[in-house]
Design an enzyme around this catalytic site. Structure first.
Site, PDB file in Angstrom:
ATOM      1  N   HIS A   9      39.053  43.338  47.140  1.00 56.38           N
ATOM      2  CA  HIS A   9      40.269  44.127  47.371  1.00 56.38           C
ATOM      3  C   HIS A   9      40.071  45.038  48.584  1.00 56.38           C
ATOM      4  O   HIS A   9      40.946  45.166  49.436  1.00 56.38           O
ATOM      5  CB  HIS A   9      40.565  45.028  46.158  1.00 56.38           C
ATOM      6  CG  HIS A   9      41.143  44.319  44.974  1.00 56.38           C
ATOM      7  ND1 HIS A   9      42.302  43.580  45.043  1.00 56.38           N
ATOM      8  CD2 HIS A   9      40.749  44.246  43.672  1.00 56.38           C
ATOM      9  CE1 HIS A   9      42.598  43.095  43.832  1.00 56.38           C
ATOM     10  NE2 HIS A   9      41.660  43.477  42.980  1.00 56.38           N
ATOM     11  N   GLU A  27      44.981  39.898  44.460  1.00 49.77           N
ATOM     12  CA  GLU A  27      44.076  39.370  43.432  1.00 49.77           C
ATOM     13  C   GLU A  27      43.393  38.090  43.938  1.00 49.77           C
ATOM     14  O   GLU A  27      42.270  37.790  43.557  1.00 49.77           O
ATOM     15  CB  GLU A  27      44.868  39.119  42.143  1.00 49.77           C
ATOM     16  CG  GLU A  27      44.060  39.201  40.876  1.00 49.77           C
ATOM     17  CD  GLU A  27      43.314  40.524  40.672  1.00 49.77           C
ATOM     18  OE1 GLU A  27      42.282  40.502  39.986  1.00 49.77           O
ATOM     19  OE2 GLU A  27      43.734  41.569  41.207  1.00 49.77           O
ATOM     20  N   HIS A  44      34.199  42.065  42.930  1.00 48.10           N
ATOM     21  CA  HIS A  44      35.655  41.921  42.804  1.00 48.10           C
ATOM     22  C   HIS A  44      36.381  43.022  43.590  1.00 48.10           C
ATOM     23  O   HIS A  44      37.262  42.736  44.415  1.00 48.10           O
ATOM     24  CB  HIS A  44      36.043  41.985  41.316  1.00 48.10           C
ATOM     25  CG  HIS A  44      37.507  41.910  41.048  1.00 48.10           C
ATOM     26  ND1 HIS A  44      38.130  40.743  40.668  1.00 48.10           N
ATOM     27  CD2 HIS A  44      38.488  42.857  41.099  1.00 48.10           C
ATOM     28  CE1 HIS A  44      39.427  40.971  40.503  1.00 48.10           C
ATOM     29  NE2 HIS A  44      39.667  42.249  40.743  1.00 48.10           N
ATOM     30  N   GLU A  45      35.992  44.248  43.346  1.00 49.17           N
ATOM     31  CA  GLU A  45      36.663  45.368  44.025  1.00 49.17           C
ATOM     32  C   GLU A  45      36.401  45.324  45.533  1.00 49.17           C
ATOM     33  O   GLU A  45      37.261  45.708  46.326  1.00 49.17           O
ATOM     34  CB  GLU A  45      36.234  46.717  43.433  1.00 49.17           C
ATOM     35  CG  GLU A  45      36.518  46.894  41.932  1.00 49.17           C
ATOM     36  CD  GLU A  45      37.963  46.618  41.515  1.00 49.17           C
ATOM     37  OE1 GLU A  45      38.873  46.794  42.349  1.00 49.17           O
ATOM     38  OE2 GLU A  45      38.177  46.196  40.355  1.00 49.17           O
TER      39      GLU A  45
END
Ligand code: ZN
Length: 502
Positions: A271, A297, A267-268
């Site tokens: 980003h 997001e 997930h990170e």
């Protein structure tokens, strides 16, 4: 007139942007240090430095001379290049934000938020909503008032939404959430009548040292160049970026939950890749970095769910996983693993929710925020309404406020109108993937072969490289057309119908 010519004004602007970037860089490093490696007893001095630095940043942006600079630049708008023109636009928004709120209210609000954070923490730990309620009441009042300052023409909640995702309205969200509910609620109840997926092996003992090695491997597969992207460990995973050549992600390891850090890292990384792939020309300007919460997001959840939880990705990384966790995963196939990390289970905590029920958690918060701001819901009634909606949307009973309305830190931090961007981000992804597949038909086959570059390059060309040059809606529409939640609901229906053999 203060400026001799346009060049001088533009130079003043660029200098200010670079100075701001420098201060924010330092503040970011201090925050990173505080949350990762700084010893416990070192907070005082850092707090002092951060307080002074934040004051300087405030003065830099709120400086009344900037009003004159902006007016001058705006009056020469047509002579500016496209990038500088947009920089002025973004600067105007920031400047107005500081100036529309009377200084006294701004300071009082910051003091309130500061106090509210620790009160909320205490209230959460002791399951004492009444302790937090008076603070939340004041936060809601302030936000309602600020909404009027931000944009008096909009309904107050719309004005707040607009702060996090430009152009987002309740009208759009009402339709969006209704559509989601129609798809998700019946799917969840159907799934609950099927044989539960076995995910127990995820909770065996996975030594942290091995998990660290696994993170390094994931970073490699995801194409995170370690010369520019670091990984650290914090209580709550996050991503921070200083410029497009210095991005840090963090994760949290739990010995008994392999998937927790695994999906935090992915997930990170989503980003981080967005930040890394912004064009150089936006560095040290107001246009640096990702454009909005929703778009950001969308990228993290794209990597986490559309890629990271796909069978193609899992089947590629699985041999390495079995090598790292030989004992724990010996009898587990890639297919079993794929099913386990996609298991649907209505639960109490938003951050631990599965892909399908995640948006239901957001909807609860949205319904409550909307009513709090329009005055039809009193703060003291939040727990009752929260629990009612959890029962209605997720079919579960909330045992206490700690695991109920006190679970998230957003409200105590003054963020009202922020939650919907999480749901929106999740919903952008499938429409992006659809557009991507029109150009790269075999993109998921590439993923299955461990080649994530075609996908990443596509995201870079259409989204990442533009940083904040386009407004979020513009950025999305120019590639994907008008946003339509049907892409998301179709994706969910398709994925979970197959997974559960419905
Ligand atoms: Zn995120």
């Amino acid at each position: 007139m203060k400026y001799q010519n346009l060049n001088e004004a533009v130079e003043t602007l660029k200098k200010l942007e670079q100075t701001m970037a420098a201060y924010n860089h330092v503040l970011g490093v201090l925050y990173l240090d505080a949350t990762t490696v700084a010893p416990k007893g070192t907070a005082e001095g850092r707090g002092q430095t951060m307080g002074i630095m934040s004051g300087i940043v405030y003065d830099l942006i709120a400086n009344p001379d900037n009003g004159e600079l902006l007016t001058y630049l705006e009056s020469h708008k047509e002579e500016l290049d496209a990038q500088t023109k947009r920089e002025v636009e973004v600067f105007r928004k920031q400047y107005d934000q500081y100036h529309k709120i009377p200084q006294g209210e701004y300071i009082a609000y910051n003091v309130l938020i500061n106090d509210a954070q620790s009160v909320w923490e205490k209230a959460k730990n002791t399951n004492d909503f009444e302790l937090f309620a008076p603070y939340l009441e004041k936060i809601v009042d302030y936000n309602r008032k600020f909404a009027g300052y931000y944009n008096e023409k909009l309904a107050p909640y719309d004005a707040l939404l607009n702060e996090y995702e430009e152009g987002l309205t309740m009208k759009t969200l009402d339709a969006f959430f209704a559509q989601l509910r129609e798809t998700i609620v019946p799917l969840v109840s159907k799934i609950q009548n099927t044989k539960p997926i076995n995910a127990e092996f995820l909770n065996k003992n996975y030594p942290i040292e091995k998990q660290r090695e696994f993170s390094d491997y994931l970073m490699d597969v995801l194409g995170m160049d370690r010369n520019y992207a670091g990984i650290g460990e914090t209580e709550h995973p996050y991503t921070t970026n200083f410029n497009n050549k210095d991005v840090r992600i963090t994760t949290h390891y739990y010995e008994n939950a392999l998937d927790s850090s695994m999906y935090s890292v992915i997930h990170e990384a989503g980003h981080a890749i967005y930040e890394l792939d912004c064009d150089d020309c936006y560095n040290y300007t107001f246009l640096a970095g990702g454009v909005s919460m929703g778009i950001h997001e969308s990228q993290s959840r794209f990597y986490e769910n559309l890629i990271g939880r796909s069978y193609e990705f899992i089947s590629y990384i699985y041999p390495k996983m079995q090598e790292l966790f030989m004992e724990q995963l010996a009898d587990v196939s890639a297919e079993d693993f794929y099913k386990a990390v996609n298991k649907v289970q209505p639960s109490l905590i938003r951050t631990e929710a599965d892909e399908l029920t995640y948006c239901l958690h957001i909807m609860v918060r949205y319904e409550l925020e909307k009513k709090l701001i329009d005055g039809s819901l009193k703060v003291k009634d939040i727990p009752r309404q929260w629990n009612r909606l959890y029962k209605e949307y997720l079919g579960i009973d909330v045992p206490d406020d700690t695991r109920g309305c006190l679970q998230d830190s957003h409200w105590s931090g003054g963020s009202i109108g922020y939650f919907p961007s999480y749901a929106l981000g999740s919903a952008y992804g499938p429409q992006m993937l659809d557009a991507m597949k029109k150009e790269i038909r075999d993109v998921m086959v590439q993923v299955k072969n461990g080649n994530l570059m075609p996908m990443r390059n596509w995201l870079k060309e259409h989204f990442h490289k533009y940083a904040c040059f386009f407004k979020p809606r513009q950025l999305f529409n120019r590639t994907c057309g008008k946003f339509d939640a049907k892409y998301y609901t179709d994706y969910l229906k398709d994925k979970f119908t197959k997974l559960y053999d419905l």
